[in-house]
Design an enzyme around this catalytic site. Structure first.
Site, mmCIF file in Angstrom:
data_model
loop_
_atom_site.group_PDB
_atom_site.id
_atom_site.type_symbol
_atom_site.label_atom_id
_atom_site.label_comp_id
_atom_site.label_asym_id
_atom_site.label_seq_id
_atom_site.Cartn_x
_atom_site.Cartn_y
_atom_site.Cartn_z
ATOM 1 C CB SER A 234 -0.887 0.004 1.256
ATOM 2 O OG SER A 234 -1.563 1.232 1.414
ATOM 3 C CG HIS A 236 -1.450 6.223 3.943
ATOM 4 N ND1 HIS A 236 -1.307 5.483 5.079
ATOM 5 C CD2 HIS A 236 -2.259 7.256 4.274
ATOM 6 C CE1 HIS A 236 -1.986 6.047 6.062
ATOM 7 N NE2 HIS A 236 -2.586 7.121 5.602
ATOM 8 C CG ASP A 267 -4.344 -0.280 0.303
ATOM 9 O OD1 ASP A 267 -3.378 0.078 -0.393
ATOM 10 O OD2 ASP A 267 -4.481 0.099 1.480
ATOM 11 N N GLY A 269 -6.702 1.664 -5.457
ATOM 12 C CA GLY A 269 -7.370 1.705 -6.750
ATOM 13 C C GLY A 269 -8.362 0.595 -6.999
ATOM 14 N NE ARG A 271 -11.555 3.918 -6.743
ATOM 15 C CZ ARG A 271 -10.566 3.900 -5.856
ATOM 16 N NH1 ARG A 271 -10.381 2.799 -5.113
ATOM 17 N NH2 ARG A 271 -9.780 4.944 -5.675
ATOM 18 N N GLY A 290 -10.945 1.136 0.511
ATOM 19 C CA GLY A 290 -11.064 2.290 1.387
ATOM 20 C C GLY A 290 -12.090 3.299 0.908
ATOM 21 N NE ARG A 291 -9.148 8.347 -2.121
ATOM 22 C CZ ARG A 291 -7.856 8.003 -2.076
ATOM 23 N NH1 ARG A 291 -7.508 6.758 -2.410
ATOM 24 N NH2 ARG A 291 -6.937 8.872 -1.707
#
Length: 346
Positions: A234, A236, A267, A269, A271, A290-291
């Protein structure tokens, strides 16, 4: 409630902090830290997307696989899918206090549990963030992976002891937050760690220790030497250091060096379910999101988060059928075309 409705509501509630773009690629929010963007020029965030996009997937449909198995085990925990929730915290800073930390974290945790998986909880400049995550896990009556910033070794061990009182799967250290200026401005030390530091931590607990923020073979090998149980490849989310490679770019070489010696999560990108497939083919045992989870939590609470997991799980199953993968362990680099080509822009 649909995924589209969740996204519309999230866009309204974010009040410009996140535009909830049709495709989340870090372009519109470049440099928006605090916020949801990537640090500086946003190149690291954008590189995560570009690195995954470089890989093509081989369509293969002459086989007998109709019901691929996506269940997996991570640190002894049975999960319905190889997808976990990344530690997303700090609503007071990143979201300007529009949402309470309890509301935000609880939605992430409960949504993950409803989908049959687990979430990580976070830490930050406000010391209550870590305890809020632990309490949210307790209130949900579930397991998870609390993540601690790279504080002084004694402070990390103290937080691990606090976490051991709860039913948790593992404990994490967000080592890629070593240069987090917001933490130091709030009087909370963060910094790099040595192998000796990490050995002291792993020997202090029976819990598996996960090190998040590994982007080189050297650091991966050091983690193995220190007795770390798992790493997260990652950068971050592109929020730590500008101009790093995308995680899918470095994942294969890291996997080649330490696969089988340590659990590998990744992690950056991710989606869609096809992104999960690619990351596993490149060497990950499972992925973090995450997002997408943050957007779903803001727009639809726990139900919205559950919907995002289930959507990705359905996409993963479909992709496995169309690439001839019977289960998670059978996903390998053979499904990728030209995976050996350098990831430079043409």
């Amino acid at each position: 409630m649909t995924v589209d409705e969740v996204r519309i509501r999230a866009r309204e509630r974010f009040k410009g902090i996140c535009r909830v773009c049709k495709f989340c690629d870090g372009v519109a929010c470049a440099g928006e830290v605090p916020g949801m963007g990537g640090v500086g020029t946003g190149t690291s965030f954008k590189n995560n997307i570009k690195a995954l996009e470089k890989y093509r997937v081989n369509l293969r449909v002459i086989h007998d696989i109709t019901e691929p198995v996506i269940r997996t085990q991570i640190f002894g925990k049975e999960l319905s899918m190889p997808i976990l929730g990344a530690a997303v915290a700090g609503g007071k800073i990143n979201f300007r206090g529009y949402f309470t930390e309890e509301e935000f974290v609880s939605s992430q945790i409960e949504g993950a549990v409803s989908a049959g998986t687990i979430a990580m909880t976070g830490d930050g400049g406000d010391p209550t963030l870590f305890t809020t995550g632990l309490e949210s896990l307790k209130n949900a009556g579930c397991s998870g992976i609390p993540v601690i910033k790279p504080r002084k070794t004694r402070d990390i061990i103290k937080r691990i002891k606090d976490a051991e009182k709860f039913d948790i799967t593992a404990i994490g250290i967000d080592i890629d937050a070593a240069g987090l200026i917001n933490m130091t401005r709030m009087g909370q030390y963060v910094g790099p760690m040595t192998v000796s530091d990490l050995k002291e931590i792993t020997s202090s607990t029976k819990l598996p220790v996960v090190l998040k923020g590994i982007m080189t073979v050297e650091d991966a090998l050091a983690a193995v030497e220190a007795g770390i149980a798992g790493i997260v490849v990652s950068n971050h989310g592109g929020r730590a250091l500008d101009f790093t490679p995308g995680t899918a770019e470095v994942l294969p070489e890291i996997a080649d060096a330490v696969k089988g010696k340590i659990t590998i999560l990744a992690d950056g990108g991710v989606r869609y379910g096809i992104d999960v497939l690619k990351m596993i083919a490149l060497g990950a045992d499972a992925v973090l999101i995450g997002r997408p989870v943050a957007i779903a939590a803001v727009g639809g609470g726990a139900r919205g988060v559950e919907m995002v997991y289930n959507k990705m799980a359905d996409e993963l199953r479909s992709a496995m059928i169309l690439t001839g993968c019977r289960d998670v362990n059978s996903i390998d680099r053979k499904i990728l075309r030209c995976h050996f080509v350098a990831l430079s822009d043409e």
